[in-house]
Enzyme design. Structure first.
Site, PDB file in Angstrom:
ATOM      1  N   HIS A 281      37.154  42.249  34.858  1.00 56.24           N
ATOM      2  CA  HIS A 281      36.392  41.885  34.952  1.00 56.24           C
ATOM      3  C   HIS A 281      35.480  42.172  35.373  1.00 56.24           C
ATOM      4  O   HIS A 281      35.648  42.955  36.659  1.00 56.24           O
ATOM      5  CB  HIS A 281      36.922  40.065  36.089  1.00 56.24           C
ATOM      6  CG  HIS A 281      37.750  40.748  37.798  1.00 56.24           C
ATOM      7  ND1 HIS A 281      36.946  40.935  38.787  1.00 56.24           N
ATOM      8  CD2 HIS A 281      38.691  40.876  37.888  1.00 56.24           C
ATOM      9  CE1 HIS A 281      37.992  41.329  39.882  1.00 56.24           C
ATOM     10  NE2 HIS A 281      38.804  41.393  39.123  1.00 56.24           N
ATOM     11  N   ASP A 293      38.900  47.313  41.798  1.00 56.72           N
ATOM     12  CA  ASP A 293      39.497  45.934  41.978  1.00 56.72           C
ATOM     13  C   ASP A 293      37.655  44.551  41.228  1.00 56.72           C
ATOM     14  O   ASP A 293      36.971  44.827  41.846  1.00 56.72           O
ATOM     15  CB  ASP A 293      39.530  44.928  42.889  1.00 56.72           C
ATOM     16  CG  ASP A 293      40.356  43.953  42.269  1.00 56.72           C
ATOM     17  OD1 ASP A 293      39.792  43.167  41.664  1.00 56.72           O
ATOM     18  OD2 ASP A 293      39.301  42.655  43.536  1.00 56.72           O
ATOM     19  N   GLU A 327      35.848  36.287  38.371  1.00 56.65           N
ATOM     20  CA  GLU A 327      37.372  36.232  38.240  1.00 56.65           C
ATOM     21  C   GLU A 327      37.339  36.081  40.210  1.00 56.65           C
ATOM     22  O   GLU A 327      38.218  35.661  40.469  1.00 56.65           O
ATOM     23  CB  GLU A 327      38.060  37.370  38.335  1.00 56.65           C
ATOM     24  CG  GLU A 327      39.940  37.408  38.169  1.00 56.65           C
ATOM     25  CD  GLU A 327      39.677  37.506  39.139  1.00 56.65           C
ATOM     26  OE1 GLU A 327      41.359  37.532  39.869  1.00 56.65           O
ATOM     27  OE2 GLU A 327      39.863  38.086  40.423  1.00 56.65           O
ATOM     28  N   GLU A 328      36.675  36.856  41.283  1.00 56.40           N
ATOM     29  CA  GLU A 328      36.560  36.374  42.259  1.00 56.40           C
ATOM     30  C   GLU A 328      36.571  35.457  42.650  1.00 56.40           C
ATOM     31  O   GLU A 328      37.119  34.970  44.077  1.00 56.40           O
ATOM     32  CB  GLU A 328      36.000  37.891  42.874  1.00 56.40           C
ATOM     33  CG  GLU A 328      36.634  38.992  42.843  1.00 56.40           C
ATOM     34  CD  GLU A 328      37.630  39.514  43.241  1.00 56.40           C
ATOM     35  OE1 GLU A 328      38.372  38.486  43.384  1.00 56.40           O
ATOM     36  OE2 GLU A 328      38.437  40.782  43.175  1.00 56.40           O
ATOM     37  N   ASP A 355      43.811  43.681  35.543  1.00 59.50           N
ATOM     38  CA  ASP A 355      43.585  43.001  36.806  1.00 59.50           C
ATOM     39  C   ASP A 355      44.439  43.645  38.242  1.00 59.50           C
ATOM     40  O   ASP A 355      44.453  43.207  39.589  1.00 59.50           O
ATOM     41  CB  ASP A 355      42.773  42.040  37.246  1.00 59.50           C
ATOM     42  CG  ASP A 355      41.482  41.427  38.359  1.00 59.50           C
ATOM     43  OD1 ASP A 355      41.847  42.617  38.613  1.00 59.50           O
ATOM     44  OD2 ASP A 355      41.937  40.209  38.328  1.00 59.50           O
ATOM     45  N   HIS A 429      39.730  44.355  48.346  1.00 62.00           N
ATOM     46  CA  HIS A 429      38.591  43.526  48.750  1.00 62.00           C
ATOM     47  C   HIS A 429      38.234  44.027  49.895  1.00 62.00           C
ATOM     48  O   HIS A 429      37.928  43.232  50.744  1.00 62.00           O
ATOM     49  CB  HIS A 429      39.192  42.045  49.219  1.00 62.00           C
ATOM     50  CG  HIS A 429      39.901  41.548  47.841  1.00 62.00           C
ATOM     51  ND1 HIS A 429      39.912  39.894  47.892  1.00 62.00           N
ATOM     52  CD2 HIS A 429      39.845  41.583  46.540  1.00 62.00           C
ATOM     53  CE1 HIS A 429      40.584  39.605  46.574  1.00 62.00           C
ATOM     54  NE2 HIS A 429      40.137  40.787  45.927  1.00 62.00           N
TER      55      HIS A 429
END
Lengths: 464, 464
Positions: A281, A293, A327-328, A355, A429
Site C-alpha cells: 500500500h 509500512d 490500506e491504513e 505489508d 505507526h
C-alpha cells in the site's frame, strides 16, 4: 514382466524431466536474486518516496504526489501498461499536536500520546475525567455501564511476549485499538486511551486506525508504553482514590477525497487475462515516512516486475504490481481493485501482498491452504527457496488489500509475504518508520523472494 | 509367526517412548523460550555492559572493568561456580585520530578512515605516496615489486552482493584486511588502505585486525565505502596520472597485558567432568560499545545458564558460559581455554560460539559435520526448532574462540550459532555498534535457541 523395463524407462524419463525442470527453476531463481542484489532499484526508489514525498495519508496532497510519482516510476521501468484506478478515500486529519496529562490530586504529568486514526476531536477545552484501567474488551461487559459511564477507559493489555512471531502478539492485542473505543462508547465512556501496540518500552506512541462501527465515536488516543506504565503505576499507587486524565485533540474527518490505486503490468504471452498480482500500500500514517509500512511493500511490488524486465523473462500470465491506496484507514483501494477485477471479468490465479515490513524474507503464508496443498507445495518448491533461506511455506493470512479478492475471485490463491517479524512493531505507526531503518539487502532479498514465487506460479500454477 | 505381535507391541512401545521423549523435549523448549522472552535478563545486562562500561579492547582499563563486572553478573545469577582464567593479551592502542587525504594535483580531499587493529604508526609527519588500486592479493604477485615498491596499496574489492549470507561476502573479501598489509609489505609497499568490509555505502570506516605474519609491519587503515569510491573515481579520472595519498596514525603496540576469560558453570548431576560450553567474547573494538560484537554473544552465553537456573533444569553434564577475552586481536582467550581444558583433563562434548550478532536466530552450523550427522540431527531435532523458526541445522564454521578446542578435544562437536546475517556488517567494527541497534526480542530468541540446543545435547548427546 515385459512392461517393467519400459515402465522403469518411463519413470526415469519423468524423473529426468522433473529434475531438469527443477534445474531450470533453480537457475531462474538464481538469476532473479542476482538481479535484485546486484542491480536492485527498490532501495533508491524507496529513498525517493520517503525523503522527497514522505508521509502520505489518504486524501493528503502527499498521497496525490505519491500516486503521480508511483505511476511515473513504473513507466520509467518500461512496464507494458501503467494506469490508475480511481477511488474515493476517507480524509482524516490529525490537526494540532494532541495533549495528555495524568492528573493525580494536584499533580499534572504530561504523557506521550497520539490520537488514533479516525478519532474524533475532544471539545476545544479537552476532556478531563476519571480513568479506569482495563485489560480486555470483555471487562466492559463484566463491569457494565455503571462503572464505565463518564470515564476515560484505559486499555492496557501488553503484547504477549511468548509469541514467536511479533505479528501474532499484535494480532491478539489489536482489538483494544481497533474495537476498544467503539465498545467503550457503548458503555458510556467519554474517551479511550490505549497502550501502544508494541513490545518496545519507549516513549513513542503508535497510532493506527480505530473502527467505531455503529457506536457513537468518542476521542481515542494511544499512549507510549512508558506513559502507559506510568499511568498504570499511578492508578495502583492511588489505591482506589480516583486518578483523572486529560485528553485534548482536534482530529477531523473531512469529506471523502478522490485518489487512486496505481497499477503496472507485464502482459502475459499465453494467458493475458489470467493475473498474478503483487501489491503493497502506497498510503502511510501521517507521523513518519511510511518506510516499512508500506514503502518497502510497494517498492518490492514494482521491483518484482522490473526484475523480470531486466532478466528478459516473458511471463505466460499477466503480472501486476499494485500500489493500493488507503490500506491504513478504510481499505478502499483493496475493495475497488477486487470490484474492478470482477467487472472486467479478470481471472486471478494468485495475489501476493507484502505489508509486513521490508525485513529478511522467511517465506510465504497461504490463506486457507489445506494440509494437502501445503504438503505438495513444500515437496515441490521448498528446496528451491532453501538456498535463499526463505523457505517457510505455511498456512496463514495474506493481507487486507488483497483480502477482498476472496469474494470476487474464488479461485485466486491469496498469499502473504512473510519477512522476519521482530523489528516491525518497534517502529510501526510511529515517527521512527523512516528510511534509515530499512536495510538495503533485506529489502532486495524480499523482492527477489516474491519474484521467485511469482515465477514459479507463472510456470507451474498453484493446483496442488 | 508368534513373534510378530510381540515385535509390533515392542515397536509400538518404542514409538510411544520416542513420541513421549519428543513431547518432553518440546515442552522443555517451550519453557526455555517463555523464560527468555518473559523474564529475560540479557537485554538489561547488555545495556549495562554497553553504557556503563562501553568499549573494552584487550588490555584496556575497560576490559578489566568488564571482566570484574562479568564475574559479578554470573555470581548474581547464582551459578555453581564462577571464576577467572588468567591470560596475557596484546595491548594495542589507536592513539590520536587518524588522518587521510586524497592528493590529486593540488587538491587535498580529507576522507573518513581508521587504522586497522594492530597497525603500526606512520612517521610523525605521516606518509605521502602514490596510491595504486588493487582488487586482490594475487595482483601483488602479477604486478611484482617494481610496481608496488614505495607506493600505498589500496585494496578496493567490494563485497560480492550475490551471497545470500552477508558473512560469506565478509569471508571472501576479508583477506584484503587480514592479509593485505602483510602481503603488500613483502612487495615494498609503504602503507595499505583497504575498502571497509561492508555492503553499506556510507561514511563509517570499519576497523578490524590485520595480521602481518612474518612480514615487516607497515601502517594500515580502512576507508569508508564512500571514501573508497571517491578515491577509486579520482584515480580513474586522473587517467594514468599518479594520485597520491596521505596517511597519518600513531598506533602503538604496548607490552602484553594481564587479562582473563570469565567462566560460569552449572555442575552436571551425572557427568560433571563432561562439558557443554557456550561462549562469546568480552573484548570489543575501541570505536564503539561492542554491542553486537560481541556483547550480545556474552550476554546470551550467561543467559543460557540463567534460563536453566530459572526453569529448575538440572543438567546431566556441566554447562559452561565463557566470556572469552581477546577474540578481536589475538585470540589468546580461546587458546588458553583449550589449553586449560586439556591440562585439566576435561572432556568437552560440545562447544557453541555466538559471535555473529544478536539478530533473529536462524539455526546452527556444525563444524565438519558429515552428511549422515546432518541427516540424523535434522531428522531428530529440526521439528523441535521449527516452531521457533530457528531450524537451519547445517554444516559450516563454529567460531574462532572455540576453534582451538579442535586440537585438544577431538571428540567435541564445535557449533556456530547462526543469526540472521544481513545487518551485522552495516555496523561491525564501527562507531555504530551500539546498544540501540540491538533488538530485545531478537537477542532473547537467540539465547533461547542456544539454550534449547544445549538442553537437547545434554539430554541426548550428539552421537548421530
Amino acid at each position: 514382466m515385459k512392461l517393467k523395463p519400459i515402465l522403469s524407462a518411463l519413470l526415469l524419463t519423468a524423473a529426468r524431466l522433473s529434475a531438469s525442470a527443477q534445474n531450470t527453476d533453480s537457475l531462474e531463481l538464481r538469476k532473479i536474486y542476482d538481479e535484485a542484489l546486484v542491480n536492485g532499484k527498490a532501495y533508491e526508489s524507496l529513498h525517493y518516496l520517503c525523503k522527497n514525498i514522505g508521509q502520505r495519508i489518504s486524501g493528503s496532497d502527499n498521497a496525490q504526489k505519491a500516486v503521480e510519482w508511483g505511476k511515473k516510476l513504473m513507466e520509467s521501468y518500461g512496464f507494458d501498461k501503467v494506469y490508475l484506478q480511481p477511488i474515493m478515500v476517507p480524509h482524516w486529519v490529525r490537526g494540532e499536536k494532541e495533549q495528555g496529562f495524568i492528573i493525580n490530586g494536584k499533580t499534572r504529568t504530561p504523557v506521550a500520546l497520539v490520537a488514533l486514526g479516525m478519532s474524533v476531536a475532544t471539545p476545544k477545552e479537552g476532556i478531563t475525567a476519571e480513568v479506569i484501567e482495563l485489560h480486555s474488551l470483555k471487562e466492559l461487559e463484566t463491569l457494565g455501564a455503571d462503572k464505565i459511564k463518564g470515564k476515560i477507559v484505559f486499555f492496557n493489555r501488553p503484547f504477549d511476549e511468548r509469541f514467536i512471531e511479533a505479528g501474532s502478539a499484535y494480532g491478539t492485542a489489536g482489538d483494544q485499538r481497533n474495537l476498544g473505543p467503539g465498545a467503550a462508547s457503548k458503555y458510556g465512556a467519554v474517551a479511550v486511551i490505549v497502550r501502544s501496540l508494541t513490545s518496545a518500552l519507549d516513549n513513542y506512541p503508535h497510532t493506527g486506525a480505530t473502527n467505531y462501527g455503529t457506536n457513537t465515536p468518542i476521542p481515542a488516543a494511544a499512549l507510549s508504553t512508558i506513559a502507559a506504565n506510568k499511568l498504570s503505576e499511578t492508578i495502583k499507587a492511588a489505591n482506589g482514590k480516583p486518578v483523572q486524565f486529560f485528553l485534548k485533540d482536534n482530529c477531523q474527518t473531512l469529506p471523502d477525497a478522490p485518489s487512486f490505486n496505481v497499477v503496472g503490468e507485464l502482459t502475459g504471452t499465453e494467458n493475458p487475462n489470467q493475473f498474478i498480482t503483487v501489491g503493497g500500500h502506497l498510503d502511510s500514517w501521517d507521523l513518519a515516512e511510511g518506510a516499512h509500512d508500506d514503502g518497502t511493500g510497494v517498492m518490492q511490488s514494482a521491483e518484482v516486475l522490473r526484475i523480470f524486465k531486466a532478466t528478459g523473462y516473458r511471463p505466460k500470465h499477466t503480472l501486476r504490481a499494485v500500489f493500493f491506496m488507503n490500506e491504513e484507514n478504510g481499505g478502499r483501494g483493496g475493495k475497488k481493485y477486487a470490484e474492478l477485477a470482477a467487472q472486467n471479468k479478470e481471472e486471478h490465479i494468485a495475489a501476493i501482498e507484502t505489508d509486513e515490513g521490508g525485513f529478511t524474507p522467511r517465506g510465504f503464508s497461504f490463506q486457507g491452504a489445506s494440509p494437502e496443498f501445503l504438503k505438495q507445495i513444500n515437496a515441490n518448491w521448498r528446496s528451491l527457496f532453501a538456498p535463499y533461506e526463505a523457505d517457510m511455506l505455511v498456512a496463514g493470512g495474506s493481507g487486507s488489500d488483497i483480502g477482498p479478492l476472496k469474494g470476487t475471485q474464488p479461485s485466486a490463491v491469496l498469499i502473504g509475504f512473510r519477512p522476519d517479524s521482530q523489528r516491525y512493531f518497534d517502529i510501526h505507526h510511529t515517527p521512527n518508520d523512516v528510511f534509515e531503518n530499512v536495510n538495503k539487502r533485506e529489502l532486495e532479498l524480499g523482492a527477489a523472494s516474491i519474484a521467485s514465487l511469482v515465477y514459479l506460479i507463472d510456470q507451474h500454477g498453484l493446483k496442488f
